[in-house]
Design a protein around this motif. Structure first.
Motif, short mmCIF file in Angstrom:
data_model
loop_
_atom_site.label_atom_id
_atom_site.label_comp_id
_atom_site.label_asym_id
_atom_site.label_seq_id
_atom_site.Cartn_x
_atom_site.Cartn_y
_atom_site.Cartn_z
N GLN A 1 40.00 48.83 34.47
CA GLN A 1 40.34 47.64 35.34
C GLN A 1 38.84 47.06 35.48
O GLN A 1 38.65 46.52 36.27
CB GLN A 1 40.12 48.88 36.65
CG GLN A 1 40.36 48.28 37.96
CD GLN A 1 41.09 49.07 39.34
OE1 GLN A 1 39.94 50.58 39.15
NE2 GLN A 1 41.39 48.74 40.33
N GLN A 2 37.87 47.99 35.19
CA GLN A 2 36.47 46.96 34.70
C GLN A 2 36.75 45.90 34.69
O GLN A 2 35.59 44.85 35.22
CB GLN A 2 35.39 48.04 34.81
CG GLN A 2 35.15 49.18 36.24
CD GLN A 2 34.40 49.19 37.58
OE1 GLN A 2 33.65 48.17 37.73
NE2 GLN A 2 35.36 49.18 38.47
N LYS A 3 36.89 45.89 33.53
CA LYS A 3 36.93 44.98 32.56
C LYS A 3 37.56 43.48 33.25
O LYS A 3 37.02 42.15 32.92
CB LYS A 3 37.45 44.77 31.52
CG LYS A 3 36.78 44.85 30.59
CD LYS A 3 37.63 46.11 28.89
CE LYS A 3 36.53 46.06 28.06
NZ LYS A 3 37.61 45.61 26.48
N THR A 4 38.45 43.99 34.00
CA THR A 4 39.62 42.88 35.15
C THR A 4 38.60 41.78 35.70
O THR A 4 38.87 41.20 36.66
CB THR A 4 41.05 42.61 35.45
OG1 THR A 4 40.65 44.06 35.90
CG2 THR A 4 41.58 43.68 33.95
N LYS A 5 37.73 42.96 36.60
CA LYS A 5 37.00 42.42 37.55
C LYS A 5 35.77 40.99 36.92
O LYS A 5 35.42 41.36 36.08
CB LYS A 5 35.44 43.33 38.37
CG LYS A 5 37.57 43.91 39.00
CD LYS A 5 36.41 45.03 39.98
CE LYS A 5 37.62 46.47 40.81
NZ LYS A 5 36.62 47.24 40.94
#
Length: 101
Positions: A97-101
């Motif tokens: 999820q952090q990578k997609t932000k």
């Protein structure tokens, strides 16, 4: 024979073995030996039964004491691994999820 002294009525493995040996060698009944030792006859009967199983004299498919201990150890290990997998799954989802932000 040394009985573990606490209020929960738990006995050491040595005490149980000695009690079973006394039943087997004395020619007295389980009830008589239990009364002499101050333990329940049903408890002593269970110890005698488990000792028979551990000697390979029990019914087929019944677990020995060593097998029971191994089963407990393995179940604990499986629980620990399931918890680890759950944590890793949550961490993976968090970092994805952090990578997609």
């Amino acid at each position: 024979m040394s009985k573990k002294s606490n209020t929960s009525k738990r006995y050491t493995a040595e005490f149980k073995k000695d009690a079973v040996d006394l039943v087997r060698s004395s020619g007295r009944t389980v009830t008589e030996v239990a009364r002499e030792l101050g333990v329940s006859s049903e408890g002593l009967r269970g110890w005698v039964r488990q000792a028979e199983i551990d000697r390979g004299e029990g019914p087929a498919g019944v677990l020995t004491t060593a097998e029971r201990e191994e089963l407990v150890r393995l179940r604990r290990k499986v629980r620990e691994q399931e918890q680890t997998i759950e944590v890793l799954g949550k961490a993976t989802a968090f970092f994805a999820q952090q990578k997609t932000k």
